[in-house]
Enzyme design. Sequence first.
Site, short mmCIF file in Angstrom:
data_model
loop_
_atom_site.label_atom_id
_atom_site.label_comp_id
_atom_site.label_asym_id
_atom_site.label_seq_id
_atom_site.Cartn_x
_atom_site.Cartn_y
_atom_site.Cartn_z
N HIS A 199 2.21 4.62 -3.89
CA HIS A 199 1.07 5.39 -3.41
C HIS A 199 0.86 7.05 -3.86
O HIS A 199 1.03 7.68 -2.99
CB HIS A 199 0.35 5.27 -2.06
CG HIS A 199 -0.91 5.25 -1.63
ND1 HIS A 199 -1.59 6.44 -2.16
CD2 HIS A 199 -1.78 4.63 -1.13
CE1 HIS A 199 -2.90 6.45 -1.72
NE2 HIS A 199 -3.07 5.15 -1.04
N GLU A 228 -1.49 5.42 -8.62
CA GLU A 228 -0.77 4.52 -7.93
C GLU A 228 -0.25 3.24 -8.64
O GLU A 228 -1.07 2.41 -9.01
CB GLU A 228 -1.59 4.24 -6.73
CG GLU A 228 -2.02 5.19 -6.00
CD GLU A 228 -3.24 4.77 -4.77
OE1 GLU A 228 -2.89 3.50 -4.32
OE2 GLU A 228 -3.96 5.49 -4.39
#
Length: 316
Positions: free
Chosen positions: A186, A292
């Site tokens: 992330h 991500e």
Amino acid sequence: MVDRPNKPMALATTPGLPPQPQVNFSHGNSRVTAVLPTGDSVTILLYGATVISWKNRFGTEKLWLSDAAKLDGSKAVRGGIPLVFPVFGTAPEHAPTSKLPQHGFARNSRWEFLGKSSSESTGPSDSSVKLDFGLSSATLDDAVKSQWPYTFSLIYSVSLTPESLSMSIVVTNDGDKPIDFQVLMHTYLRVDDVTKIQVTGLEDSPYVDKVDGAKTKSQTGAVSISGETDRVYTPVKGPSHAVAVTEEGETVFTVVRDNLKDVVVWNPWTEKAGGMGDFEPKDGYKQMICIEAGSVSGWTTLDAGDAFEGAQTISD
């Protein structure tokens, strides 16, 4: 004074080894920092094995980290590169992961530092360092084990060179029954002005628009950010084709994936940033874009004894 033609010469100095990467622990051994001879650095919290800083040789920070991020292990870190495993978001309809909190437990668990390795360098410019971290079912607390009762091990490696930061994860099924999982890195990238960036490499790719009722759409041209953005792309050109972030025509980041089929593009914008207690400053969304790399559009199934490896390399 008589000059002695055969007087002893001074011993030649023995050339020393070239400078090597330095690895140090700090904050009560809760974080580890690696610094290359060039000055490039990376810092990782053992809580979540979360990368919280990546600086180039000039000391310029490349990742966005909230001013209100909790770095004491009390909750998942807002910013940096949290590791999502074994579920992306929540999956109430998927029985094996239905009891898990959002984004799973990897980012909320304390990892073990397994060691470092560095390249044999002839000079500062070709130096590199790799830091390895481990998490397994044996080290999880009982509450998490009851939510996800599988036998597994994770090896997460963070590698730094003067040109790039790379992360790889190896998931091994050490049990006797199949495991379904999702995994994602992330990554919060720091930019000067998110309204002036474009994300390329996703052209003609299908994506799920989570801001618009999870409708499936197709990307036309480059991605620009002008409001809340939450999209799961499956790039048609595959993981090895770079996804690039350009700012006013200049490439500031490229992301190349290995065996991670999806790319999430996320920016919370005004309202969502305002509603997150650990998101500071509230207008910080202007200086960040999440690109991500992951495998989250479905489930990866690992049979007993099998292993999965996925990776990303970010260059600036």
